[in-house]
Design a protein around this motif. Sequence first.
Motif, PDB file in Angstrom:
ATOM      1  N   TRP A   2       2.251  61.984  39.493  1.00 11.72           N
ATOM      2  CA  TRP A   2       2.388  63.331  40.046  1.00 11.72           C
ATOM      3  C   TRP A   2       3.718  63.951  39.604  1.00 11.72           C
ATOM      4  N   SER A  58       3.391  67.205  52.787  1.00  9.01           N
ATOM      5  CA  SER A  58       2.171  67.320  51.987  1.00  9.01           C
ATOM      6  C   SER A  58       1.267  66.101  52.176  1.00  9.01           C
ATOM      7  N   THR A  59       0.001  66.332  51.995  1.00  6.89           N
ATOM      8  CA  THR A  59      -0.977  65.241  52.078  1.00  6.89           C
ATOM      9  C   THR A  59      -0.658  64.174  51.049  1.00  6.89           C
ATOM     10  N   ARG A  60      -0.252  64.572  49.846  1.00  8.19           N
ATOM     11  CA  ARG A  60       0.105  63.615  48.802  1.00  8.19           C
ATOM     12  C   ARG A  60       1.222  62.701  49.268  1.00  8.19           C
ATOM     13  N   THR A  61       2.228  63.259  49.927  1.00 10.74           N
ATOM     14  CA  THR A  61       3.359  62.472  50.401  1.00 10.74           C
ATOM     15  C   THR A  61       2.924  61.474  51.469  1.00 10.74           C
ATOM     16  N   THR A 104       0.167  58.716  42.976  1.00 10.01           N
ATOM     17  CA  THR A 104       0.639  59.715  43.936  1.00 10.01           C
ATOM     18  C   THR A 104       2.155  59.880  43.908  1.00 10.01           C
ATOM     19  N   SER A 105       2.820  59.158  43.019  1.00 11.12           N
ATOM     20  CA  SER A 105       4.272  59.312  42.906  1.00 11.12           C
ATOM     21  C   SER A 105       4.654  59.626  41.468  1.00 11.12           C
ATOM     22  N   VAL A 140      -0.174  60.252  51.941  1.00 10.44           N
ATOM     23  CA  VAL A 140      -1.023  59.246  51.296  1.00 10.44           C
ATOM     24  C   VAL A 140      -0.167  58.266  50.502  1.00 10.44           C
ATOM     25  N   HIS A 141       0.820  58.787  49.768  1.00 14.43           N
ATOM     26  CA  HIS A 141       1.699  57.910  48.990  1.00 14.43           C
ATOM     27  C   HIS A 141       2.451  56.939  49.900  1.00 14.43           C
TER      28      HIS A 141
END
Length: 186
Positions: A172, A117-120, A168-169, A122-123
């Motif tokens: 979320w 995922s993009t979130r992962t 982001t962690s 970016v994080h």
Amino acid sequence: MAIPLAAFAAGAVVALLVGVFGKVHDATLAGTTTLGFRTVIGMKVVLSVAIGVLAVFQLIGALWIYGKLGRTAPSWLGTAHRTSGAIAVLLIVVVAYHCLWALGLESGTLPDGEPVSTRTVVHGLLGCAVIGALVVKVVAVRSRRAPGWFLPVAGGLLFSVLIGAVLTSAVWYLSAKGWPASGGYG
């Protein structure tokens, strides 16, 4: 300018090296701890929330110490600021170790073929940036010859990337799954 430039260069190199290690390291739970939580992820979420709270305290404390809040700071605030900063650094190191060791720096696709995922992504990049920004901030705090703007800029950089990593962690996770359980098995 030599001190800030050297600090930013060192921070960038450290962030890059942390990212490379996270990418080439074979992620494993061996060598990790849960500190009483059911999972490593649960432990990291709770510690990350604590880090976020300490980061906000650091920001407010710094603004107060430097006279930006309109009132004179109490005498105990300097000690509380240094102590909470040291605790935050310790917790950041614990969380970063567990992130890098247990999960690594994920990008591309997972073993099952699903895209990360993009979130992962970016994080993970923000996490590497946190370690680099921490190097810059430590140099800024310890340097007596750096220009006056360097410490607030280094602190602002660390605060920004740290809050991004927490959002982001932990934030979320809490919004998706709720507060992690502690103790027990299963």
